[in-house]
Design a protein around this motif. Structure first.
Motif, PDB file in Angstrom:
ATOM      1  N   ALA A  81      26.173  40.331  38.537  1.00  0.00           N
ATOM      2  CA  ALA A  81      25.938  39.598  37.286  1.00  0.00           C
ATOM      3  C   ALA A  81      26.900  38.502  37.376  1.00  0.00           C
ATOM      4  O   ALA A  81      26.600  37.517  36.717  1.00  0.00           O
ATOM      5  N   THR A 105      25.138  35.733  39.087  1.00  0.00           N
ATOM      6  CA  THR A 105      24.046  35.237  38.543  1.00  0.00           C
ATOM      7  C   THR A 105      24.459  34.429  37.380  1.00  0.00           C
ATOM      8  O   THR A 105      23.700  33.364  36.986  1.00  0.00           O
ATOM      9  N   GLU A 106      25.320  34.975  36.696  1.00  0.00           N
ATOM     10  CA  GLU A 106      25.900  34.054  35.501  1.00  0.00           C
ATOM     11  C   GLU A 106      26.189  32.899  35.899  1.00  0.00           C
ATOM     12  O   GLU A 106      26.225  31.843  35.048  1.00  0.00           O
TER      13      GLU A 106
END
Length: 277
Positions: free
Chosen positions: A226, A229-230
């Motif tokens: 996460a 990806t962020e």
């Protein structure tokens, strides 16, 4: 920028950011000046033996290629082996320690390439700079700085490496944002690090020694995915290394840390073309 993770981490049984940075800096100052080494907090880990280095994924050719005290046995893998480095690449190593991975990368990128190591510990940077002379590495330099605030220009790097260092950061999302910032479009991230496989006991999460020894600050695979990806990375991959339990067991003489963590390769790419907003 204010670190918004400090209070929440402390409330959840973690060290706050200042405590974590202090513990890490003290440990790696000691390693740089006393020549003790190895991830984990077992005092028997006091040298980078060839067998230990081979367990991490280094070849005999790798071990024979670097002179001086660059190989401190601090990693949990061999990031240069997954980085697919090419002649002429500019490479950045986050938390470069004595410089071992930097010097291996320098062989791959050649005289047309350039390797930058960044470390937060002045004593470690001094040791690494001494190793530049020992290895006659004209295409390698070391800079003092935190991996959350890289002293590196925007879009100036082709590959970002790191070896068991991101877990030490109290602000991992910022580390990945900084890595993304300095990468050129089409650049890539290739990291060896430890990841959580189950929740750590509170005494490990809140223990400065555990955090500084690559254990207490580890994140889960899903959390790392996460964060990457962020930050903007694509083709994100976090792959555990099943055989890493062999050396992780040696990191603590009182408990089997492989019950909680495993080494992994962490990869991602910065898109060649930025997405339209």
């Amino acid at each position: 920028m204010t670190d918004n993770t400090s209070t929440d981490d402390a409330d959840e049984g973690h060290l706050d950011s200042a405590e974590q940075r202090s513990a890490v800096r003290e440990r790696y100052t000691r390693i740089a000046t006393e020549s003790s080494s190895c991830c984990g907090d077992d005092n028997s880990c006091n040298e980078a033996s060839p067998d230990r280095s081979r367990e991490l994924g280094y070849s005999d050719d790798d071990l024979g290629a670097v002179d001086g005290s660059a190989n401190l046995g601090l990693g949990c893998g061999n990031p240069t082996a997954i980085a697919s480095l090419a002649e002429g690449d500019t490479v950045l190593d986050l938390g470069s320690g004595g410089g071992f991975d930097c010097f291996l990368a320098a062989r791959e990128v050649g005289t047309a390439g350039h390797v930058i190591g960044v470390d937060m510990t002045p004593e470690m940077v001094e040791k690494a700079r001494e190793n530049v002379e020992a290895n006659d590495a004209t295409n390698v330099e070391f800079r003092l700085g935190e991996i959350e605030h890289l002293p590196v220009a925007d879009e100036s790097v082709d590959v970002v490496l790191s070896n068991c260092v991101v877990n030490l950061s109290p602000d991992k999302p910022r580390v990945f944002r900084e890595a993304y910032r300095v990468l050129r479009p089409g650049g890539r991230l290739a990291i060896s690090d430890v990841v959580l496989t189950t929740e750590l006991p509170t005494d490990l999460r809140a223990d400065p020694t555990s955090v500084a020894a690559c254990v207490g600050g580890a994140a889960t695979i899903s959390a790392l995915e996460a964060m990457l990806t962020e930050a903007g990375f694509t083709d994100v991959s976090v792959e555990p290394k099943a055989d890493s339990e062999e050396f992780i067991r040696d990191w603590d003489s009182e408990r089997d840390l492989s019950d909680y963590i495993v080494a992994a390769t962490i990869e991602g790419e910065k898109p060649a073309t930025e997405p339209q907003s």
